[in-house]
Design an enzyme around this catalytic site. Structure first.
Site, short mmCIF file in Angstrom:
data_model
loop_
_atom_site.label_atom_id
_atom_site.label_comp_id
_atom_site.label_asym_id
_atom_site.label_seq_id
_atom_site.Cartn_x
_atom_site.Cartn_y
_atom_site.Cartn_z
N ASP A 1 -17.36 -2.33 -6.15
CA ASP A 1 -18.75 -1.89 -6.27
C ASP A 1 -18.95 -1.07 -7.54
O ASP A 1 -19.98 -0.40 -7.68
CB ASP A 1 -19.14 -1.06 -5.04
CG ASP A 1 -18.26 0.17 -4.87
OD1 ASP A 1 -17.03 0.03 -4.92
OD2 ASP A 1 -18.79 1.28 -4.69
N GLU B 1 -16.63 -1.26 1.78
CA GLU B 1 -17.87 -1.96 1.50
C GLU B 1 -19.05 -1.24 2.15
O GLU B 1 -20.11 -1.05 1.53
CB GLU B 1 -17.79 -3.39 2.02
CG GLU B 1 -19.06 -4.20 1.76
CD GLU B 1 -19.03 -5.52 2.49
OE1 GLU B 1 -19.13 -6.56 1.82
OE2 GLU B 1 -18.92 -5.53 3.74
N GLU C 1 0.85 -1.19 0.00
CA GLU C 1 0.00 0.00 0.00
C GLU C 1 0.88 1.24 0.00
O GLU C 1 1.63 1.48 0.95
CB GLU C 1 -0.90 0.00 1.23
CG GLU C 1 -1.74 1.25 1.42
CD GLU C 1 -2.70 1.48 0.27
OE1 GLU C 1 -2.46 2.43 -0.52
OE2 GLU C 1 -3.68 0.71 0.15
N ASP D 1 -8.86 1.37 -6.30
CA ASP D 1 -9.17 2.70 -6.81
C ASP D 1 -9.95 2.53 -8.11
O ASP D 1 -9.47 1.91 -9.06
CB ASP D 1 -7.87 3.48 -7.07
CG ASP D 1 -8.13 4.96 -7.28
OD1 ASP D 1 -9.13 5.31 -7.93
OD2 ASP D 1 -7.32 5.78 -6.82
#
Length: 238
Positions: free
Chosen positions: A184, A220, A99, A148
């Site tokens: 999503d 989420e 990360e 992203d």
């Protein structure tokens, strides 16, 4: 429609890479600064960055955890809740997270301390650096959770699910290893379904419900609050 991919041959060890994401966010709290200054060092694997390993010599994954064990890879761990949950749930494995967003790294280190897990390794940088130096077939499972989205069509090339990332991932994953993707964003699902099989993976499942061992993450929860429906995809490396 997805933008066409470049016909330029893939270079496994480029001399220059573009990086488009954020590396810094809001000012860190004093406790988070302490995590980075005092606790991150022992968690960082050696020989990952080009500065530390200019010849890109392959590393021994066992050195990251002090023992031989199945190694899992999380690409962009966000705030770290999924990574720490997996480490606590599966103490027999070692999980390494990559990360570049330093605020997320500080959050993860704090969660590692609170949970008391020791089977973790943290690279505060680009996952491509890690994949450069992992041996062939070193990874038993990989995760890409709520990456992203780069929602604009002209930016879809920046997403992880492109050959620049997927071909190195295929190389470092073991035969039959699982690659999980959670998102999503409908266009990210479409691009994932188009590009991941091209890189040498086969689709195992596509579902609206999370995996049984999935911990609900803040990304989420944000998606659900804002009315977006998550999709959970599983692939196998062939």
């Amino acid at each position: 429609m997805l933008p066409p991919m470049s016909d330029k041959p893939f270079d496994p060890h480029p001399t220059h890479r573009n990086f488009y994401g954020r590396r810094h966010g809001k000012t860190l709290r004093p406790s988070q600064k302490d995590y980075l200054a005092e606790d991150l060092g022992p968690l960082r694997p050696r020989g990952i960055t080009p500065a530390d390993n200019p010849d890109r010599t392959p590393i021994d994954p066992a050195e990251m955890f002090g023992r031989a064990c199945p190694v899992w890879l999380e690409i962009g761990f966000g705030g770290g809740e999924h990574m720490v949950h997996m480490a606590a749930t599966y103490p027999e494995i070692g999980i390494v997270g990559c990360e570049p967003f330093i605020n997320g790294v500080a959050m993860l280190v704090g969660k590692i301390k609170a949970a008391g897990v020791s089977n973790v390794s943290v690279h505060p940088g680009d996952a491509r650096d890690m994949m450069d130096v992992l041996p062939d077939g070193a990874i038993a499972r990989a995760f890409l959770n709520y990456p992203d989205p780069w929602p604009k069509t002209r930016h879809h090339r920046r997403r992880f699910v492109t050959p620049e990332h997927l071909l190195p991932l295929h190389r470092v994953m073991a035969a039959g290893a699982e690659f999980r993707v959670a998102t999503d964003i409908p266009s990210y699902v479409r691009q994932t379904l188009e590009e991941v099989p091209k890189a040498g993976f086969v689709l195992d499942s596509l579902r609206a419900e999370a995996w049984p061992d999935w911990p609900s993450t803040r990304y989420e929860q944000k998606a659900l609050r804002e009315g977006r429906c998550p999709t959970y995809l599983s692939f196998r490396r062939v």
